[in-house]
Design an enzyme around this catalytic site. Sequence first.
Site, mmCIF file in Angstrom:
data_model
loop_
_atom_site.group_PDB
_atom_site.id
_atom_site.type_symbol
_atom_site.label_atom_id
_atom_site.label_comp_id
_atom_site.label_asym_id
_atom_site.label_seq_id
_atom_site.Cartn_x
_atom_site.Cartn_y
_atom_site.Cartn_z
ATOM 1 N N ASP A 152 -7.009 -1.708 3.717
ATOM 2 C CA ASP A 152 -6.080 -2.785 3.333
ATOM 3 C C ASP A 152 -6.492 -4.143 3.900
ATOM 4 O O ASP A 152 -5.977 -5.175 3.464
ATOM 5 C CB ASP A 152 -4.654 -2.463 3.821
ATOM 6 N N ASP A 178 -1.448 -0.893 6.124
ATOM 7 C CA ASP A 178 -1.638 -0.365 7.478
ATOM 8 C C ASP A 178 -3.052 0.140 7.762
ATOM 9 O O ASP A 178 -3.379 0.446 8.888
ATOM 10 C CB ASP A 178 -0.660 0.792 7.723
ATOM 11 N N ASP A 189 0.871 -1.168 0.000
ATOM 12 C CA ASP A 189 0.000 0.000 0.000
ATOM 13 C C ASP A 189 0.921 1.234 0.000
ATOM 14 O O ASP A 189 2.084 1.126 0.378
ATOM 15 C CB ASP A 189 -0.879 -0.036 1.257
#
Length: 289
Positions: free
Chosen positions: A242, A238, A39
Amino acid sequence: LATPTAIMVASGKGAENGILLKSGPALEATHHVDTVVFDKTGTITEGHPFVTDIITEGIGQLSLLTLAASIEKGSEHPLSRAIYDEAKKKNLPLQPIAAFLAIPGKGIEALMNSQALRVGKQSWLEEEGIAISKTLSKNAFELASEGKTPMFVALGPTCKGIIAVADRIKSGSREAIADLRTLGLDVIMLTGDNEQTALTIARQAGIIQVRAGVLPEDKAKEIQLLQARGKTVAMVGDGINDAPALVRADVGIAIGSGTDVAIESADIVLMHNDLRDVVATIRLSHAAM
C-alpha cells in the site's frame, strides 16, 4: 495566530484519541477529501486469515496442506501465514524447497524434488500452462462467493487442489463506511483479491465500488486515475504493497498495526486499528478548518 493555534489544538486532540497527524498540511488536505479508498486485507478485515477449506484432486488433504505449507513458510504474506500456521497446528512434516520466488499479486513458486511447486491465483497457474479442471474452477467460484480466497496448489504440470482462506471484517468497519457515505464521501475498496471474493467482502462492509485483481504496483495508478478525474483522495492501508498508493494519495492514512513502511509513507497514522477513526479524522479536520 488563529491558524497555527487551530492546527496545534486539532493535532493535540487527535493524538489524545490515537490519531497522529504528521503535519498541518495533512490536516488541511483532509478537509478537501471527497473520496476514501480502502485496502481490504488488514484494513477492512482483521488481517488474521485462517484456513477454511481444503479441496483436492488425486491427493490427500494433509498431503496438499504439507505441499502448500512447505513453500508458504518462506513468505510473510498474511494468506501464506494462515496456511503455514494450519500445518504447524497439525504437526505436519514440511518438505525442503529450493529456488523460492514470490511473484507479487500472483503467487509463489519453488523447486521440490526437482519439480516446480506453485501456490497462487488460478489465472497465474493457467498462464504457466497448468490445466485446472472444471470441478476445481467451480469449487473456487463457490468459495469466492462465500468471501473466501481460493489458492491453487500445483506440483509440476498438475493442479493438486485448492486451499481456501478467509478473514473476518473488523468490528466497526461497516459502521465507519456507512458514516463516510453519510458525510457524502465516495468509498472504494481496492484489493489484489479475485473479483468474486472482493465483491462479497465489499457487500458485507457496505461498499458499492470495488477495484479487484489490482497488482501491488498498480494501486498507486488507481489513485492517480481518480485524481485525474478531479477527485481528492484519501488512501487507507496497512501493508508494504500500500505504500506507493499512500504516498500518491492527497492524504495517506496508515493503520498503526500495519507495516513500518506503510506508517512511514502515510501523512496520518491511526493507532487504534479501528476504521471509525477515519471518520473521526475527517470530522476533526472539518472542525479545525
